[in-house]
Scaffold this motif. Sequence first.
Motif, PDB file in Angstrom:
ATOM      1  N   VAL A  25       0.899  -0.980  -0.049  1.00  0.00           N
ATOM      2  CA  VAL A  25      -0.362  -0.047  -0.052  1.00  0.00           C
ATOM      3  C   VAL A  25       0.710   0.895  -0.013  1.00  0.00           C
ATOM      4  N   CYS A  26       1.484   0.953   1.513  1.00  0.00           N
ATOM      5  CA  CYS A  26       2.668   2.476   1.644  1.00  0.00           C
ATOM      6  C   CYS A  26       4.059   2.210   1.057  1.00  0.00           C
ATOM      7  N   HIS A  41      -1.898   9.476   5.673  1.00  0.00           N
ATOM      8  CA  HIS A  41      -2.474   9.034   4.413  1.00  0.00           C
ATOM      9  C   HIS A  41      -2.937   7.711   4.172  1.00  0.00           C
ATOM     10  N   CYS A  42      -1.694   7.610   4.424  1.00  0.00           N
ATOM     11  CA  CYS A  42      -1.598   5.666   3.758  1.00  0.00           C
ATOM     12  C   CYS A  42      -2.787   4.933   4.453  1.00  0.00           C
ATOM     13  N   GLU A  44      -5.988   6.414   4.709  1.00  0.00           N
ATOM     14  CA  GLU A  44      -7.318   6.176   4.786  1.00  0.00           C
ATOM     15  C   GLU A  44      -8.116   5.784   3.868  1.00  0.00           C
ATOM     16  N   ASP A 177       9.526  11.399 -11.177  1.00  0.00           N
ATOM     17  CA  ASP A 177       8.550  12.309  -9.216  1.00  0.00           C
ATOM     18  C   ASP A 177       8.044  10.675  -8.886  1.00  0.00           C
ATOM     19  N   CYS A 179       5.154   8.134  -6.566  1.00  0.00           N
ATOM     20  CA  CYS A 179       3.299   8.390  -7.494  1.00  0.00           C
ATOM     21  C   CYS A 179       3.291   7.511  -6.673  1.00  0.00           C
ATOM     22  N   LYS A 180       1.545   7.022  -6.311  1.00  0.00           N
ATOM     23  CA  LYS A 180       0.978   6.569  -5.916  1.00  0.00           C
ATOM     24  C   LYS A 180       2.054   5.517  -5.340  1.00  0.00           C
ATOM     25  N   SER A 183       3.710   7.161  -0.724  1.00  0.00           N
ATOM     26  CA  SER A 183       3.902   7.316   0.167  1.00  0.00           C
ATOM     27  C   SER A 183       4.559   7.189   1.620  1.00  0.00           C
ATOM     28  N   VAL A 197       7.488  11.201   1.681  1.00  0.00           N
ATOM     29  CA  VAL A 197       6.827  11.263   0.759  1.00  0.00           C
ATOM     30  C   VAL A 197       5.193  11.227   1.324  1.00  0.00           C
ATOM     31  N   THR A 198       4.798  12.670   1.000  1.00  0.00           N
ATOM     32  CA  THR A 198       3.411  12.789   0.986  1.00  0.00           C
ATOM     33  C   THR A 198       1.964  13.066  -0.682  1.00  0.00           C
ATOM     34  N   ALA A 199       1.591  12.569  -0.919  1.00  0.00           N
ATOM     35  CA  ALA A 199       0.566  12.889  -1.926  1.00  0.00           C
ATOM     36  C   ALA A 199       0.227  13.721  -2.490  1.00  0.00           C
ATOM     37  N   VAL A 203      -1.065  14.276  -8.423  1.00  0.00           N
ATOM     38  CA  VAL A 203      -0.755  13.808  -9.952  1.00  0.00           C
ATOM     39  C   VAL A 203       0.635  13.269  -9.589  1.00  0.00           C
ATOM     40  N   ALA A 211       6.535  17.318  -5.856  1.00  0.00           N
ATOM     41  CA  ALA A 211       6.687  16.466  -5.210  1.00  0.00           C
ATOM     42  C   ALA A 211       6.432  17.387  -4.060  1.00  0.00           C
TER      43      ALA A 211
HETATM   44  C1  LIG Z   1      -3.962   5.350   0.276  1.00  0.00           C
HETATM   45  C2  LIG Z   1      -2.994   6.385   0.013  1.00  0.00           C
HETATM   46  C3  LIG Z   1      -2.234   5.347  -1.024  1.00  0.00           C
HETATM   47  C4  LIG Z   1      -4.079   6.679  -1.689  1.00  0.00           C
HETATM   48  C5  LIG Z   1      -2.799   8.217  -2.152  1.00  0.00           C
HETATM   49  O1  LIG Z   1      -2.538   8.283  -1.900  1.00  0.00           O
HETATM   50  N1  LIG Z   1      -3.582   7.798  -3.326  1.00  0.00           N
HETATM   51  C6  LIG Z   1      -2.473   8.774  -4.590  1.00  0.00           C
HETATM   52  C7  LIG Z   1      -3.475   8.396  -5.601  1.00  0.00           C
HETATM   53  C8  LIG Z   1      -2.406   8.973  -7.131  1.00  0.00           C
HETATM   54  C9  LIG Z   1      -1.408   9.644  -6.288  1.00  0.00           C
HETATM   55  C10 LIG Z   1      -0.631   9.626  -4.725  1.00  0.00           C
HETATM   56  C11 LIG Z   1       0.817  10.076  -5.017  1.00  0.00           C
HETATM   57  C12 LIG Z   1       1.941   9.620  -3.719  1.00  0.00           C
HETATM   58  C13 LIG Z   1       2.956  10.132  -3.689  1.00  0.00           C
HETATM   59  C14 LIG Z   1       3.350  11.009  -4.836  1.00  0.00           C
HETATM   60  C15 LIG Z   1       2.258  12.091  -5.278  1.00  0.00           C
HETATM   61  C16 LIG Z   1       3.041  13.063  -6.851  1.00  0.00           C
HETATM   62  N2  LIG Z   1       4.063  12.809  -6.699  1.00  0.00           N
HETATM   63  C17 LIG Z   1       1.122  11.048  -6.136  1.00  0.00           C
HETATM   64  C18 LIG Z   1      -1.135   9.109  -3.637  1.00  0.00           C
END
Ligand SMILES: CC(C)CC(=O)Nc1cccc(-c2cccc(CN)c2)c1
Length: 232
Positions: A25-26, A41-42, A44, A177, A179-180, A183, A197-199, A203, A211
Amino acid sequence: ILGGYEAKPHLRPYMASLQLDGQHVCGGFLIAEEWVLSAAHCTEETDGKVFQVLLGAHSLTEPEPHKRLYRVRAQIPHPGSNIHNNKDDLLLLQLEEKAELNVHVQVLPFQREDRDVAADTVCEVAGWGTISHSGHRPDKLYQVERPVISRDVCNHRTRHDHTITEKMMCTDSRRKDTCKGDSGGPLVCNGVAEGVVTAGSRVCGNYKKPAIYTRIAPYVAWIDSVMASAAV
Ligand SMILES: CC(C)CC(=O)Nc1cccc(-c2cccc(CN)c2)c1
């Protein structure tokens, strides 16, 4: 991780994969023998379920020496964290027992001095997060190097428009970058964890949305007090 490459196996022995039902997940990282730091936020989309923490891994699925899944005794989100913004986006996880440290499982020191990392400093970030815009999830750990950008640039109206506090920092997100799924992982500058890392705007790879990381130094008192209070 977008625009990065497969990490050399086990060169980041502090990396943790936070898992639910065997699914990554994270990210997260070992800050003490029984403590992992990640992002609040992980939790969530976990509706109250408790993570398991995979340590010593390069591949998420293949058997590897020293790879081990740990149960979590306690999950402690920072009291200021919430789903509406990226503030105080930290999560401490106490493992059910001390991790067995070895060549593939090691603690990563974090920055204790509250001073901004200079802009243009090249830092590195790793994770098992998506590696393509189509959302392909890798089996192996990926990494990428990214330059720090100043808070003023990151707060520009056309970027994160004054939402980046002094407890956050940013790196350039043009093509390469986080990404999902990345985090919770550490931003490592000169061998020290400076950020988590935060979301952010959720994008990836868009230079207009750098980021965002939660800086660790401003939270040293909270981290130390939680670890001290729960010490067995
Ligand atoms: C429960 C969690 C996994 C939900 C979540 O975080 N969703 C999600 C979706 C799209 C991009 C991202 C995301 C993460 C880390 C960095 C970035 C931007 N660089 C985006 C994060």
